[in-house]
Write a protein that holds these residues in place. Sequence first.
Motif, PDB file in Angstrom:
ATOM      1  N   GLY A 221       6.194  -0.317  -1.202  1.00 15.90           N
ATOM      2  CA  GLY A 221       7.236   0.692  -1.115  1.00 15.90           C
ATOM      3  C   GLY A 221       7.839   0.977  -2.483  1.00 15.90           C
ATOM      4  N   PRO A 222       9.167   0.974  -2.603  1.00 18.41           N
ATOM      5  CA  PRO A 222       9.801   1.302  -3.887  1.00 18.41           C
ATOM      6  C   PRO A 222       9.562   0.276  -4.982  1.00 18.41           C
ATOM      7  CG  PRO A 222      11.438   0.548  -2.292  1.00 18.41           C
ATOM      8  CD  PRO A 222      10.154   0.721  -1.539  1.00 18.41           C
ATOM      9  N   HIS A 223       8.954  -0.877  -4.623  1.00 21.15           N
ATOM     10  CA  HIS A 223       8.699  -1.921  -5.618  1.00 21.15           C
ATOM     11  C   HIS A 223       7.308  -1.829  -6.235  1.00 21.15           C
ATOM     12  CE1 HIS A 223      12.467  -3.704  -4.448  1.00 21.15           C
ATOM     13  NE2 HIS A 223      12.074  -3.759  -3.195  1.00 21.15           N
ATOM     14  N   GLY A 224       6.489  -0.845  -5.835  1.00 22.67           N
ATOM     15  CA  GLY A 224       5.183  -0.667  -6.441  1.00 22.67           C
ATOM     16  C   GLY A 224       4.057  -1.220  -5.604  1.00 22.67           C
ATOM     17  N   ALA A 225       3.189  -2.045  -6.218  1.00 22.88           N
ATOM     18  CA  ALA A 225       2.039  -2.609  -5.509  1.00 22.88           C
ATOM     19  C   ALA A 225       1.635  -3.928  -6.147  1.00 22.88           C
ATOM     20  CB  ALA A 225       0.860  -1.636  -5.518  1.00 22.88           C
ATOM     21  N   VAL A 236       2.259  -4.395 -10.062  1.00 26.37           N
ATOM     22  CA  VAL A 236       2.415  -3.077 -10.693  1.00 26.37           C
ATOM     23  C   VAL A 236       3.724  -2.468 -10.188  1.00 26.37           C
ATOM     24  CG1 VAL A 236       1.388  -0.808 -11.060  1.00 26.37           C
ATOM     25  CG2 VAL A 236      -0.091  -2.806 -10.746  1.00 26.37           C
ATOM     26  N   PRO A 237       4.800  -2.582 -10.958  1.00 29.29           N
ATOM     27  CA  PRO A 237       6.089  -2.072 -10.474  1.00 29.29           C
ATOM     28  C   PRO A 237       6.160  -0.552 -10.553  1.00 29.29           C
ATOM     29  CG  PRO A 237       6.332  -2.924 -12.696  1.00 29.29           C
ATOM     30  CD  PRO A 237       4.909  -3.213 -12.282  1.00 29.29           C
ATOM     31  N   ALA A 238       6.994   0.032  -9.709  1.00 34.10           N
ATOM     32  CA  ALA A 238       7.267   1.461  -9.790  1.00 34.10           C
ATOM     33  C   ALA A 238       8.267   1.701 -10.917  1.00 34.10           C
ATOM     34  CB  ALA A 238       7.833   1.975  -8.465  1.00 34.10           C
ATOM     35  N   ALA A 257      -5.835   6.682  -5.830  1.00 37.04           N
ATOM     36  CA  ALA A 257      -6.693   5.575  -6.256  1.00 37.04           C
ATOM     37  C   ALA A 257      -8.166   5.913  -6.070  1.00 37.04           C
ATOM     38  CB  ALA A 257      -6.334   4.312  -5.482  1.00 37.04           C
ATOM     39  N   ALA A 258      -8.516   6.487  -4.927  1.00 35.74           N
ATOM     40  CA  ALA A 258      -9.926   6.816  -4.664  1.00 35.74           C
ATOM     41  C   ALA A 258     -10.439   7.856  -5.646  1.00 35.74           C
ATOM     42  CB  ALA A 258     -10.080   7.314  -3.231  1.00 35.74           C
ATOM     43  N   GLY A 259      -9.622   8.869  -5.894  1.00 32.88           N
ATOM     44  CA  GLY A 259     -10.050   9.911  -6.822  1.00 32.88           C
ATOM     45  C   GLY A 259     -10.306   9.377  -8.220  1.00 32.88           C
ATOM     46  N   LEU A 260      -9.415   8.536  -8.706  1.00 36.53           N
ATOM     47  CA  LEU A 260      -9.581   8.006 -10.053  1.00 36.53           C
ATOM     48  C   LEU A 260     -10.756   7.034 -10.131  1.00 36.53           C
ATOM     49  CD1 LEU A 260      -5.859   7.527 -11.096  1.00 36.53           C
ATOM     50  CD2 LEU A 260      -7.466   9.268 -11.868  1.00 36.53           C
ATOM     51  N   LEU A 261     -10.947   6.223  -9.110  1.00 35.76           N
ATOM     52  CA  LEU A 261     -12.126   5.354  -9.092  1.00 35.76           C
ATOM     53  C   LEU A 261     -13.403   6.184  -9.085  1.00 35.76           C
ATOM     54  CD1 LEU A 261     -10.989   2.587  -6.571  1.00 35.76           C
ATOM     55  CD2 LEU A 261     -11.248   2.360  -9.054  1.00 35.76           C
ATOM     56  N   VAL A 271      -4.815   1.759  -9.698  1.00 34.91           N
ATOM     57  CA  VAL A 271      -3.641   1.286  -8.963  1.00 34.91           C
ATOM     58  C   VAL A 271      -2.354   1.685  -9.682  1.00 34.91           C
ATOM     59  CG1 VAL A 271      -2.401  -0.783  -8.209  1.00 34.91           C
ATOM     60  CG2 VAL A 271      -4.862  -0.571  -7.790  1.00 34.91           C
ATOM     61  N   GLU A 272      -2.318   1.558 -10.997  1.00 34.38           N
ATOM     62  CA  GLU A 272      -1.134   1.959 -11.751  1.00 34.38           C
ATOM     63  C   GLU A 272      -0.835   3.442 -11.539  1.00 34.38           C
ATOM     64  OE1 GLU A 272      -1.490   0.922 -15.835  1.00 34.38           O
ATOM     65  OE2 GLU A 272      -1.716  -1.232 -15.447  1.00 34.38           O
TER      66      GLU A 272
END
Length: 464
Positions: A221-225, A236-238, A257-261, A271-272
């Motif tokens: 959520g607001p904390h990233g991933a 990876v923080p937001a 993510a899929a597009g960049l991969l 992910v970033e």
Amino acid sequence: MSRKAPLVVVGDALLDRDLTGTAERLAPDAPVPVVADCVQRTRPGGAALTACLAARDGREVTLITGVGDDGEASEELRRLLASEMQVIALPLTGALPEKTRVLAQDSPVVRLDRGTGRVREATDQARRAIRSAPAVLVSDYGRGAADSLRDVLAERPPLVWDPHPRGGPPVPGARLVTPARSEARALAGLEGDGNALRDTARDAAALVRRWRVAAVAVTLGPHGALLSYGDHPLLVPAATAHHGDACGAGDRFAATAAGLLADGALVEEAVEAAVAAATEFVGAGGAGAVARAATGVDAPTAALADAVDPHDLAARVRAAGGTVVAAGGCFDLLHAGHVGLLQAARRLGDCLVVCVNSDASVRRRKGDDRPVNPLPDRVRVLDALACVDAVAVFDEDTPEQLLARLRPDIWVKGSDYSGADLPEAALLREWGGQAVLLPYLDGRSSTAIVSRARNRARAAKGTR
């Protein structure tokens, strides 16, 4: 600029509706809010939303999903998707699932679900599309699309698998799986020790091993991933925390993510960027902004997402017996005249809500070369003024629809308007409000500033 890689999205589509209005009282027959003046917006949901977001990134997208012949819902979904992507339809048993949210002051009150359709079987066309796809993203909402094609997906594992509680496990070899924190907790089934970050890291590592996938990115959520390859995680923080409508944020994350991969990025890079995209998506209004964009209405700005909700503010001030003041305009180049007007307006009551024209509205009113400053910048500057308590955006030529929802006690315009030029005045009288004019500093206007700047630029160019 290199061409973006095409993407095939496999998953379960929904039809989403938002009924948005205001709630200022409870029903007389039950302790439930009365949501009035509802505006309905319809948008693609589920895998269809993921596919739309990927398409709006400038990608060629093919969506493989269940679409029925059940009438209105499937027909509406086909219409919404027609101009954005190719759709390969899988046959459904039952009606297309629909999800309707009722929102008051942009906060959900209740959700209504109907339609139990599931994909009946895969098709040869769908299998060929997956086998020939440069990149595949799976958005599995557990309604049969991924299951029906599991054998061919296992042959060439997808770049991203976005799981949901009702769906099955990703196929082994998937490059990145993107559960939300609550989903990862349930899917891992481990006993937690009360430390949320440590528990999430353990869940992600366990799922990498159990699923035999390359990586798991748990969205926070607001904390990233949190990204895990099965060992030490990468957090990876937001960059910022938005508190707007988070509906669809996971779809935005997966699509990015899929597009960049597919374009050749590393998992960490993808992910970033996905965290940044999901954060911006929430700040811009979440999935609701997708519906507004489809109808040509500017999405709310990220600057508004962290600010005071104007409808909630107006309701609270009214409930306390206070006076709600509203003022409106384009505020393209904020100048001394604007500031003086807004300061005077704030002194008339207990809060000031500024109603600002969207970019599309400004263009219609002032020409294709305006606004000079885009909506996010205009909102941010207005919101920074001490005399402004909240900012609201409207897309129409006049703010009447917005005012009908805000119901201010006082509506303020500069004295360069006359009473005959205020169509809002009659509207204010419907609820006992009053439209007023305030003195305006002579010679101050955005149009005059733009004109002077252009003249000076021409003069400087002529002397070279």
